[in-house]
Write a protein that holds these residues in place. Structure first.
Motif, PDB file in Angstrom:
ATOM      1  N   UNK A 233      53.354  89.943  10.212  1.00  0.00           N
ATOM      2  CA  UNK A 233      53.522  90.648  11.480  1.00  0.00           C
ATOM      3  C   UNK A 233      52.767  89.938  12.595  1.00  0.00           C
ATOM      4  N   UNK A 234      51.499  89.579  12.344  1.00  0.00           N
ATOM      5  CA  UNK A 234      50.690  88.944  13.382  1.00  0.00           C
ATOM      6  C   UNK A 234      51.254  87.600  13.811  1.00  0.00           C
ATOM      7  N   UNK A 235      51.564  86.741  12.855  1.00  0.00           N
ATOM      8  CA  UNK A 235      51.921  85.362  13.181  1.00  0.00           C
ATOM      9  C   UNK A 235      53.348  85.218  13.688  1.00  0.00           C
ATOM     10  N   UNK A 236      54.283  86.014  13.171  1.00  0.00           N
ATOM     11  CA  UNK A 236      55.695  85.840  13.522  1.00  0.00           C
ATOM     12  C   UNK A 236      56.221  86.866  14.525  1.00  0.00           C
ATOM     13  N   UNK A 237      55.635  88.042  14.533  1.00  0.00           N
ATOM     14  CA  UNK A 237      56.215  89.134  15.307  1.00  0.00           C
ATOM     15  C   UNK A 237      55.333  89.612  16.450  1.00  0.00           C
ATOM     16  N   UNK A 238      54.098  89.107  16.550  1.00  0.00           N
ATOM     17  CA  UNK A 238      53.187  89.677  17.539  1.00  0.00           C
ATOM     18  C   UNK A 238      52.528  88.643  18.449  1.00  0.00           C
ATOM     19  N   UNK A 239      51.749  87.735  17.911  1.00  0.00           N
ATOM     20  CA  UNK A 239      50.870  86.911  18.729  1.00  0.00           C
ATOM     21  C   UNK A 239      51.590  86.077  19.782  1.00  0.00           C
ATOM     22  N   UNK A 240      52.758  85.560  19.471  1.00  0.00           N
ATOM     23  CA  UNK A 240      53.423  84.618  20.381  1.00  0.00           C
ATOM     24  C   UNK A 240      54.338  85.283  21.406  1.00  0.00           C
ATOM     25  N   UNK A 241      54.390  86.601  21.415  1.00  0.00           N
ATOM     26  CA  UNK A 241      55.388  87.276  22.247  1.00  0.00           C
ATOM     27  C   UNK A 241      54.737  88.052  23.383  1.00  0.00           C
ATOM     28  N   UNK A 242      55.425  88.145  24.529  1.00  0.00           N
ATOM     29  CA  UNK A 242      54.803  88.745  25.721  1.00  0.00           C
ATOM     30  C   UNK A 242      54.702  90.269  25.631  1.00  0.00           C
ATOM     31  N   UNK A 243      53.656  90.781  26.238  1.00  0.00           N
ATOM     32  CA  UNK A 243      53.469  92.229  26.319  1.00  0.00           C
ATOM     33  C   UNK A 243      54.382  92.809  27.388  1.00  0.00           C
ATOM     34  N   UNK A 244      55.114  93.860  27.041  1.00  0.00           N
ATOM     35  CA  UNK A 244      56.000  94.515  28.008  1.00  0.00           C
ATOM     36  C   UNK A 244      55.539  95.931  28.333  1.00  0.00           C
ATOM     37  N   UNK A 245      54.550  96.429  27.573  1.00  0.00           N
ATOM     38  CA  UNK A 245      53.993  97.747  27.866  1.00  0.00           C
ATOM     39  C   UNK A 245      52.588  97.808  27.288  1.00  0.00           C
ATOM     40  N   UNK A 246      51.663  98.419  28.036  1.00  0.00           N
ATOM     41  CA  UNK A 246      50.297  98.578  27.558  1.00  0.00           C
ATOM     42  C   UNK A 246      49.744  99.910  28.031  1.00  0.00           C
ATOM     43  N   UNK A 247      49.075 100.600  27.121  1.00  0.00           N
ATOM     44  CA  UNK A 247      48.445 101.877  27.448  1.00  0.00           C
ATOM     45  C   UNK A 247      46.928 101.775  27.313  1.00  0.00           C
ATOM     46  N   UNK A 248      46.395 100.536  27.366  1.00  0.00           N
ATOM     47  CA  UNK A 248      44.955 100.382  27.358  1.00  0.00           C
ATOM     48  C   UNK A 248      44.380 101.023  28.618  1.00  0.00           C
ATOM     49  N   UNK A 249      43.329 101.765  28.435  1.00  0.00           N
ATOM     50  CA  UNK A 249      42.699 102.378  29.597  1.00  0.00           C
ATOM     51  C   UNK A 249      41.832 101.391  30.356  1.00  0.00           C
ATOM     52  N   UNK A 250      41.270 101.838  31.454  1.00  0.00           N
ATOM     53  CA  UNK A 250      40.378 100.989  32.246  1.00  0.00           C
ATOM     54  C   UNK A 250      39.001 101.634  32.371  1.00  0.00           C
ATOM     55  N   UNK A 251      38.638 102.410  31.349  1.00  0.00           N
ATOM     56  CA  UNK A 251      37.306 103.009  31.323  1.00  0.00           C
ATOM     57  C   UNK A 251      36.890 103.205  29.872  1.00  0.00           C
ATOM     58  N   UNK A 252      35.608 103.394  29.650  1.00  0.00           N
ATOM     59  CA  UNK A 252      35.098 103.580  28.300  1.00  0.00           C
ATOM     60  C   UNK A 252      35.238 105.037  27.871  1.00  0.00           C
ATOM     61  N   UNK A 253      35.285 105.275  26.551  1.00  0.00           N
ATOM     62  CA  UNK A 253      35.235 104.304  25.447  1.00  0.00           C
ATOM     63  C   UNK A 253      36.559 103.579  25.251  1.00  0.00           C
ATOM     64  N   UNK A 254      36.481 102.386  24.633  1.00  0.00           N
ATOM     65  CA  UNK A 254      37.647 101.599  24.276  1.00  0.00           C
ATOM     66  C   UNK A 254      37.636 101.425  22.762  1.00  0.00           C
ATOM     67  N   UNK A 255      38.766 101.736  22.133  1.00  0.00           N
ATOM     68  CA  UNK A 255      38.820 101.711  20.667  1.00  0.00           C
ATOM     69  C   UNK A 255      39.708 100.579  20.178  1.00  0.00           C
ATOM     70  N   UNK A 256      39.243  99.887  19.121  1.00  0.00           N
ATOM     71  CA  UNK A 256      39.991  98.809  18.479  1.00  0.00           C
ATOM     72  C   UNK A 256      40.160  99.131  16.995  1.00  0.00           C
ATOM     73  N   UNK A 257      41.326  98.806  16.454  1.00  0.00           N
ATOM     74  CA  UNK A 257      41.474  98.785  14.993  1.00  0.00           C
ATOM     75  C   UNK A 257      41.623  97.344  14.513  1.00  0.00           C
ATOM     76  N   UNK A 258      41.748  96.404  15.446  1.00  0.00           N
ATOM     77  CA  UNK A 258      41.860  94.982  15.140  1.00  0.00           C
ATOM     78  C   UNK A 258      40.580  94.297  15.607  1.00  0.00           C
ATOM     79  N   UNK A 259      39.740  93.892  14.667  1.00  0.00           N
ATOM     80  CA  UNK A 259      38.467  93.267  15.016  1.00  0.00           C
ATOM     81  C   UNK A 259      38.684  91.965  15.773  1.00  0.00           C
ATOM     82  N   UNK A 260      39.762  91.243  15.458  1.00  0.00           N
ATOM     83  CA  UNK A 260      40.026  89.983  16.161  1.00  0.00           C
ATOM     84  C   UNK A 260      40.267  90.228  17.648  1.00  0.00           C
ATOM     85  N   UNK A 261      41.009  91.288  17.964  1.00  0.00           N
ATOM     86  CA  UNK A 261      41.224  91.609  19.366  1.00  0.00           C
ATOM     87  C   UNK A 261      39.910  92.019  20.023  1.00  0.00           C
ATOM     88  N   UNK A 262      39.095  92.737  19.276  1.00  0.00           N
ATOM     89  CA  UNK A 262      37.794  93.137  19.803  1.00  0.00           C
ATOM     90  C   UNK A 262      36.941  91.920  20.147  1.00  0.00           C
TER      91      UNK A 262
END
Length: 368
Positions: A233-262
């Protein structure tokens, strides 16, 4: 249908053999004496009276006396209703057999192969309904819409959901507003891809793209196999493709389930002297015991990969957070499949990033 075949079918529907033979004979005779029915059906004469009594108790015939016992067939309405009810039961049983064969119960460390995509989609729906913290999906726009109600519920429960929507070269992805309230981030792959659903690092649903010459699905309830699909999923379906929607907030707290993204988001801040406050949830690598600690992030690093390489290549290297807990203990934290660290994190929450002369909290939200 021949007489013998009709009698055999009535036996299958529940009539004893002699009753089935006698009833078929009586349908041809219309009305006849018990002796005539016995001769026409080859039912032994000593048995014919019991046989006729049984048919009468089922409502198939009625008997009457003249100079001897006679019988005639009732209107077939009751018989037809009974046969049709039984036919429906057989049809229902056939569907149930197919469903149970297509949707085997997934026990621990169990992998199953199925032949219908609908089975894969239904199992993905079930997995998503039970998700606790993480969902990764590769879907067509149509598949996303089919799963949207379950994704909305998961999003409201705080489950981190990332979706790779794939289309062929001529099809536009869904509008960004279609993803609101259902997912954390969506990327668009402008190429056909398999259906993939990964839930809570344990469960996998996989099915080839419909245009593939091999049509089958894989259902997994196993951490090791799911880990392999995660890297696909990461190598073929995710990392190389552009983001078209994001619901990341702009205030704390910020939560990650992917340590690499963190690490990607925090590394430059920590290198400049920032000391983020974090909450680590996961389990100890050696014992498997649950972990929930708060502390200060001292270091965020990729190991074994030069800084100049493309971020995708960093997927092959070690990624580690070093945290000093509020109890004064120093622990190392890795992501999914961690073996060298003290803790495998299932969730990392950045509670705050105290500002310094070189950093500001807002820097964390400047994601690439």
């Amino acid at each position: 249908m021949e007489k013998a075949e009709l009698a055999a079918t009535l036996e299958t529907a529940g009539l004893p053999p002699y009753q089935a033979a006698a009833y078929v004979a009586l349908l041809d005779l219309g009305a006849a004496s018990a002796t005539a029915i016995a001769e026409a059906s080859e039912v032994p004469k000593p048995r014919i009276y019991d046989v006729l009594e049984g048919l009468e108790s089922h409502g198939y015939i009625e008997t009457y006396e003249t100079d001897s016992l006679h019988a005639r067939a009732h209107s077939p309405a009751a018989v037809l209703e009974d046969l049709r009810d039984r036919a429906n039961q057989f049809e229902t049983a056939a569907e149930e057999v197919e469903d149970r064969w297509e949707q085997p119960k997934l026990e621990s460390n169990r992998t199953s192969i199925v032949t219908r995509f609908q089975t894969v989609l239904e199992r993905a729906r079930t997995f998503i309904e039970d998700a606790e913290y993480q969902i990764q999906l590769s879907v067509t726009p149509e598949d996303f819409e089919a799963l949207r109600p379950q994704l909305v519920d998961a999003h409201q429960r705080g489950v981190s959901t990332r979706v790779s929507v794939h289309t062929d070269g001529d099809t536009e992805p869904l509008a960004p507003e279609a993803f609101e309230g259902a997912t954390l981030e969506v990327r668009h792959r402008a190429l056909p891809a398999p259906f993939v659903a990964l839930v809570d690092r344990e469960k996998t649903c996989f099915s080839h793209h419909p245009d593939s010459h091999e049509q089958y699905g894989v259902l997994v309830n196993d951490r090791t196999h799911t880990f392999v699909f995660h890297w696909y999923f990461l190598t073929c379906l995710w990392e190389n493709w552009p983001t078209v929607y994001s619901d990341y907030g702009d205030s704390f707290p910020v939560t990650y389930v992917d340590v690499r993204q963190c690490v990607r988001d925090l590394k430059s801040l920590v290198d400049e002297g920032a000391t983020p406050r974090v909450h680590i949830e996961g389990f100890e690598v050696n014992s498997g015991d649950d972990v929930s600690v708060r502390g200060t992030l001292d270091r965020a690093q990729f190991s074994g990969v030069p800084e100049s390489q493309d971020p995708v290549e960093r997927l092959s290297g070690q990624v580690t957070l070093t945290v000093t807990t509020d109890e004064g203990e120093t622990i190392t934290v890795g992501g999914w499949g961690a073996m060298l660290e003290d803790v495998e994190a299932t969730r990392v929450t950045v509670l705050s990033v105290p500002t310094t002369d070189a950093t500001a909290e807002s820097d964390l939200f400047k994601r690439p």
